[in-house]
Design a protein around this motif. Structure first.
Motif, PDB file in Angstrom:
ATOM      1  N   PRO A 169      34.268  45.525  38.498  1.00  0.00           N
ATOM      2  CA  PRO A 169      34.805  45.854  37.066  1.00  0.00           C
ATOM      3  C   PRO A 169      36.499  45.653  37.242  1.00  0.00           C
ATOM      4  CG  PRO A 169      33.239  47.574  37.650  1.00  0.00           C
ATOM      5  CD  PRO A 169      33.317  46.721  38.905  1.00  0.00           C
ATOM      6  N   LYS A 170      37.059  45.661  38.308  1.00  0.00           N
ATOM      7  CA  LYS A 170      38.315  45.776  38.419  1.00  0.00           C
ATOM      8  C   LYS A 170      38.961  44.057  38.503  1.00  0.00           C
ATOM      9  CE  LYS A 170      38.160  47.871  42.537  1.00  0.00           C
ATOM     10  NZ  LYS A 170      36.824  48.543  42.309  1.00  0.00           N
ATOM     11  N   VAL A 171      38.105  43.266  38.598  1.00  0.00           N
ATOM     12  CA  VAL A 171      38.187  41.564  38.593  1.00  0.00           C
ATOM     13  C   VAL A 171      38.378  41.186  37.320  1.00  0.00           C
ATOM     14  CG1 VAL A 171      37.635  39.442  39.631  1.00  0.00           C
ATOM     15  CG2 VAL A 171      37.453  41.624  40.921  1.00  0.00           C
ATOM     16  N   ALA A 172      39.444  40.492  36.765  1.00  0.00           N
ATOM     17  CA  ALA A 172      39.441  39.702  35.531  1.00  0.00           C
ATOM     18  C   ALA A 172      38.764  38.464  35.533  1.00  0.00           C
ATOM     19  CB  ALA A 172      40.961  39.829  35.310  1.00  0.00           C
ATOM     20  N   TRP A 173      39.213  37.832  36.858  1.00  0.00           N
ATOM     21  CA  TRP A 173      38.702  36.435  37.134  1.00  0.00           C
ATOM     22  C   TRP A 173      38.875  36.001  38.629  1.00  0.00           C
ATOM     23  CZ3 TRP A 173      42.248  33.763  39.657  1.00  0.00           C
ATOM     24  CH2 TRP A 173      43.812  33.957  39.597  1.00  0.00           C
ATOM     25  N   ALA A 174      37.890  35.020  38.948  1.00  0.00           N
ATOM     26  CA  ALA A 174      37.789  34.807  40.465  1.00  0.00           C
ATOM     27  C   ALA A 174      37.522  33.368  40.599  1.00  0.00           C
ATOM     28  CB  ALA A 174      36.563  35.524  41.180  1.00  0.00           C
ATOM     29  N   LEU A 175      38.285  32.624  41.203  1.00  0.00           N
ATOM     30  CA  LEU A 175      38.132  31.201  41.630  1.00  0.00           C
ATOM     31  C   LEU A 175      37.568  30.770  42.807  1.00  0.00           C
ATOM     32  CD1 LEU A 175      41.744  30.133  40.262  1.00  0.00           C
ATOM     33  CD2 LEU A 175      39.435  30.216  38.955  1.00  0.00           C
ATOM     34  N   PRO A 176      36.437  30.429  42.944  1.00  0.00           N
ATOM     35  CA  PRO A 176      35.850  30.024  44.492  1.00  0.00           C
ATOM     36  C   PRO A 176      36.511  28.694  44.951  1.00  0.00           C
ATOM     37  CG  PRO A 176      34.327  29.507  42.662  1.00  0.00           C
ATOM     38  CD  PRO A 176      35.483  30.307  41.995  1.00  0.00           C
ATOM     39  N   PHE A 177      36.778  28.683  46.046  1.00  0.00           N
ATOM     40  CA  PHE A 177      37.396  27.478  46.778  1.00  0.00           C
ATOM     41  C   PHE A 177      36.424  27.097  47.866  1.00  0.00           C
ATOM     42  CE2 PHE A 177      42.378  27.764  46.012  1.00  0.00           C
ATOM     43  CZ  PHE A 177      42.144  27.536  44.641  1.00  0.00           C
ATOM     44  N   ALA A 178      36.188  25.623  47.983  1.00  0.00           N
ATOM     45  CA  ALA A 178      35.373  25.118  49.085  1.00  0.00           C
ATOM     46  C   ALA A 178      36.107  23.927  49.511  1.00  0.00           C
ATOM     47  CB  ALA A 178      34.151  24.429  48.432  1.00  0.00           C
ATOM     48  N   LEU A 179      36.582  23.888  50.817  1.00  0.00           N
ATOM     49  CA  LEU A 179      37.429  23.157  51.787  1.00  0.00           C
ATOM     50  C   LEU A 179      36.714  22.522  52.925  1.00  0.00           C
ATOM     51  CD1 LEU A 179      40.474  25.414  51.340  1.00  0.00           C
ATOM     52  CD2 LEU A 179      40.441  22.998  50.348  1.00  0.00           C
ATOM     53  N   GLY A 180      37.191  21.507  53.195  1.00  0.00           N
ATOM     54  CA  GLY A 180      36.462  21.141  54.343  1.00  0.00           C
ATOM     55  C   GLY A 180      36.266  19.444  54.538  1.00  0.00           C
ATOM     56  N   ASP A 181      36.680  18.855  53.125  1.00  0.00           N
ATOM     57  CA  ASP A 181      36.479  17.493  52.939  1.00  0.00           C
ATOM     58  C   ASP A 181      37.726  16.868  52.769  1.00  0.00           C
ATOM     59  OD1 ASP A 181      33.460  17.153  53.601  1.00  0.00           O
ATOM     60  OD2 ASP A 181      33.357  18.270  52.091  1.00  0.00           O
ATOM     61  N   LEU A 199      40.183  33.390  45.003  1.00  0.00           N
ATOM     62  CA  LEU A 199      41.492  33.654  44.458  1.00  0.00           C
ATOM     63  C   LEU A 199      40.972  34.573  43.386  1.00  0.00           C
ATOM     64  CD1 LEU A 199      42.559  31.367  46.202  1.00  0.00           C
ATOM     65  CD2 LEU A 199      44.001  30.898  44.400  1.00  0.00           C
ATOM     66  N   ILE A 200      41.656  35.796  43.482  1.00  0.00           N
ATOM     67  CA  ILE A 200      41.243  36.843  42.489  1.00  0.00           C
ATOM     68  C   ILE A 200      42.514  37.345  41.718  1.00  0.00           C
ATOM     69  CG2 ILE A 200      40.522  39.339  42.405  1.00  0.00           C
ATOM     70  CD1 ILE A 200      38.503  37.620  43.320  1.00  0.00           C
ATOM     71  N   GLY A 201      42.151  37.585  40.624  1.00  0.00           N
ATOM     72  CA  GLY A 201      42.889  37.997  39.320  1.00  0.00           C
ATOM     73  C   GLY A 201      42.460  39.279  38.907  1.00  0.00           C
ATOM     74  N   LEU A 202      43.282  40.322  38.904  1.00  0.00           N
ATOM     75  CA  LEU A 202      42.817  41.770  38.537  1.00  0.00           C
ATOM     76  C   LEU A 202      43.070  41.937  37.182  1.00  0.00           C
ATOM     77  CD1 LEU A 202      43.781  43.694  41.644  1.00  0.00           C
ATOM     78  CD2 LEU A 202      41.558  42.664  41.247  1.00  0.00           C
ATOM     79  N   LYS A 203      42.480  42.908  36.567  1.00  0.00           N
ATOM     80  CA  LYS A 203      42.839  43.574  35.094  1.00  0.00           C
ATOM     81  C   LYS A 203      44.054  44.345  35.126  1.00  0.00           C
ATOM     82  CE  LYS A 203      37.885  43.266  33.872  1.00  0.00           C
ATOM     83  NZ  LYS A 203      36.644  44.067  33.456  1.00  0.00           N
ATOM     84  N   SER A 204      44.309  45.108  36.081  1.00  0.00           N
ATOM     85  CA  SER A 204      45.255  45.852  36.568  1.00  0.00           C
ATOM     86  C   SER A 204      45.907  45.624  37.901  1.00  0.00           C
ATOM     87  CB  SER A 204      45.186  47.404  36.060  1.00  0.00           C
ATOM     88  OG  SER A 204      46.238  48.127  36.556  1.00  0.00           O
ATOM     89  N   ARG A 205      47.203  45.146  38.152  1.00  0.00           N
ATOM     90  CA  ARG A 205      47.776  45.067  39.389  1.00  0.00           C
ATOM     91  C   ARG A 205      47.828  46.151  40.193  1.00  0.00           C
ATOM     92  NH1 ARG A 205      52.144  40.581  39.832  1.00  0.00           N
ATOM     93  NH2 ARG A 205      51.229  40.303  41.714  1.00  0.00           N
ATOM     94  N   ARG A 206      47.667  47.462  39.418  1.00  0.00           N
ATOM     95  CA  ARG A 206      47.697  48.795  40.212  1.00  0.00           C
ATOM     96  C   ARG A 206      46.269  49.043  41.090  1.00  0.00           C
ATOM     97  NH1 ARG A 206      48.752  52.719  35.356  1.00  0.00           N
ATOM     98  NH2 ARG A 206      47.289  51.301  34.497  1.00  0.00           N
ATOM     99  N   MET A 207      45.305  48.132  40.900  1.00  0.00           N
ATOM    100  CA  MET A 207      44.268  48.456  41.583  1.00  0.00           C
ATOM    101  C   MET A 207      44.127  47.338  42.608  1.00  0.00           C
ATOM    102  SD  MET A 207      42.723  50.446  39.639  1.00  0.00           S
ATOM    103  CE  MET A 207      41.178  50.888  40.559  1.00  0.00           C
ATOM    104  N   ALA A 208      45.033  46.508  42.854  1.00  0.00           N
ATOM    105  CA  ALA A 208      45.011  45.594  44.170  1.00  0.00           C
ATOM    106  C   ALA A 208      44.626  46.258  45.548  1.00  0.00           C
ATOM    107  CB  ALA A 208      46.209  44.730  44.101  1.00  0.00           C
TER     108      ALA A 208
END
Length: 378
Positions: free
Chosen positions: A93-105, A243-252
């Motif tokens: 519930p604290k997370v506003a958005w999440a970006l998954p990264f796949a690296l290795g190629d 990479l995570i963006g929160l709804k409130s930075r106070r929850m970091a």
């Protein structure tokens, strides 16, 4: 005649020397403040390589290592985190958005980043600036690719160009996924960040090219075509980082502690701003070099100004003798010289500031497009 009018008249009488002195002071001020501005902007630009991201999460490891491979595309992750963990964290519930990264190629030395379409919406750099497509569009199909500005420029790729991805990175890149080529559908505008040297594809595209691979090699006898891959379940099993963006930075800090104590698998969460500043201090050679340049500029300007003033005084012995002969005391002569120096300094500083802001106004667009360095005028 007042001392102020006398000083102005004396300066006007020596207009050529005065003009050279003012220009010398102005150039010194311009160089000093310009170098200091570049030093500050370079530090700020480095700290804002990624902006608006509250947390970066990856498999258990060092915080610097996580930052280097997820943001700067340097090095490799020692292990990956499961897709199940990603989904659980993204659903917090604290997370506003999440970006998954796949690296290795990679492709011809440029890193390939598999991510979601939300990357173009949420990823920020600099002062929370959005990524901008300079040509084409974002990826939407399975084998679409969006190139960073440097990738397109150095390889000469344009929208519509087809290419294949190499399995692995650098010396470890040993096999081509030549049965599933990608097509360039977009090119990003210059950012001055590692984004410029990154090839962006969909996360499902990364899964598709590895669907008939196991343990870093193609499975003998198994050959799945691009069309067949489109019909399959391309849900990832692992991701390299999130990479995570929160709804409130106070929850970091709360989420940071929660992830670092995550029981299903060992994970590491970092505050990117904090680690970026630590990395800048570790790589402080650039800042120290610019500081040395600033000191040299100051010394050179001061020596030049002193030399010109001394030369001027030596040529004004007759003027001073006349002033003394009409009753001007040593204090008056000293006050006159001091007032002239103050006027020259003030005019030099004002002209230097005008030079500086004029140069910044002219060069800021070129600097941003060439190296991505954003310089504010104010």
């Amino acid at each position: 005649m007042s001392i102020y009018r006398l000083a102005l008249a004396s300066l006007a009488n020596r207009r050529n020397t005065v003009l050279l002195t003012i220009v010398a002071i102005a150039l010194g001020v311009t160089l000093l403040l310009g170098v200091e501005r570049l030093r500050g902007e370079a530090r700020e630009s480095f700290a804002n390589t990624v902006s608006g991201v509250d947390l970066i999460i990856g498999a258990r490891g060092g915080s610097m290592q996580l930052l280097l491979y997820s943001v700067f595309r340097i090095g490799n992750a020692s292990s990956e985190m499961s897709w199940k963990s990603y989904e659980k964290i993204a659903g917090d519930p604290k997370v506003a958005w999440a970006l998954p990264f796949a690296l290795g190629d990679s492709h011809k030395g440029f890193r390939v980043l598999g991510t979601s379409a939300a990357y173009f919406e949420h990823f920020r750099y600099g002062q929370k600036r959005n990524l901008r497509i300079s040509a084409g569009k974002q990826f939407s199909e399975l084998f679409d690719a969006v190139l960073g500005a440097d990738v397109a420029r150095e390889l000469g790729y344009k929208v519509g160009t087809s290419f294949t991805i190499t399995h692995g990175v650098g010396d470890a890149a040993f096999a081509e996924h030549d049965d599933k080529p990608f097509r360039v559908v977009g090119i990003l505008a210059k950012t001055g960040t590692p984004v410029d040297r990154t090839i962006h594809v969909g996360l499902d595209g990364i899964v598709a090219i590895h669907i008939d691979w196991r343990g870093g090699a193609r499975v003998p006898g198994l050959w799945i075509t691009a069309d067949e891959a489109r019909m399959m379940n391309l849900r990832p099993k692992t991701v390299t980082a999130v990479l995570i963006g929160l709804k409130s930075r106070r929850m970091a800090f709360k989420l940071l502690r929660q992830i670092n104590a995550y029981s299903p698998e060992p994970l590491t969460a970092i505050l990117p701003g904090v680690v970026l500043h630590e990395l800048w201090r570790a790589l402080g050679t650039v800042e120290r070099a610019l500081t040395v340049v600033s000191i040299l500029v100051v010394l050179t300007s001061l020596l030049g100004m002193i030399a010109m003033l001394l030369a001027g005084i030596d040529g004004r012995r007759r003027e001073m003798a006349i002033l003394r002969s009409i009753g001007a005391g040593p204090r008056h002569v000293f006050a006159l010289l001091l007032l002239e120096a103050l006027i020259l300094t003030a005019l030099g500083i004002l002209l230097g500031l005008a030079f500086l802001y004029g140069a910044l106004a002219i060069a800021r667009t070129s600097l941003e497009s060439a190296i991505g360095l954003q310089i504010s005028i104010g």
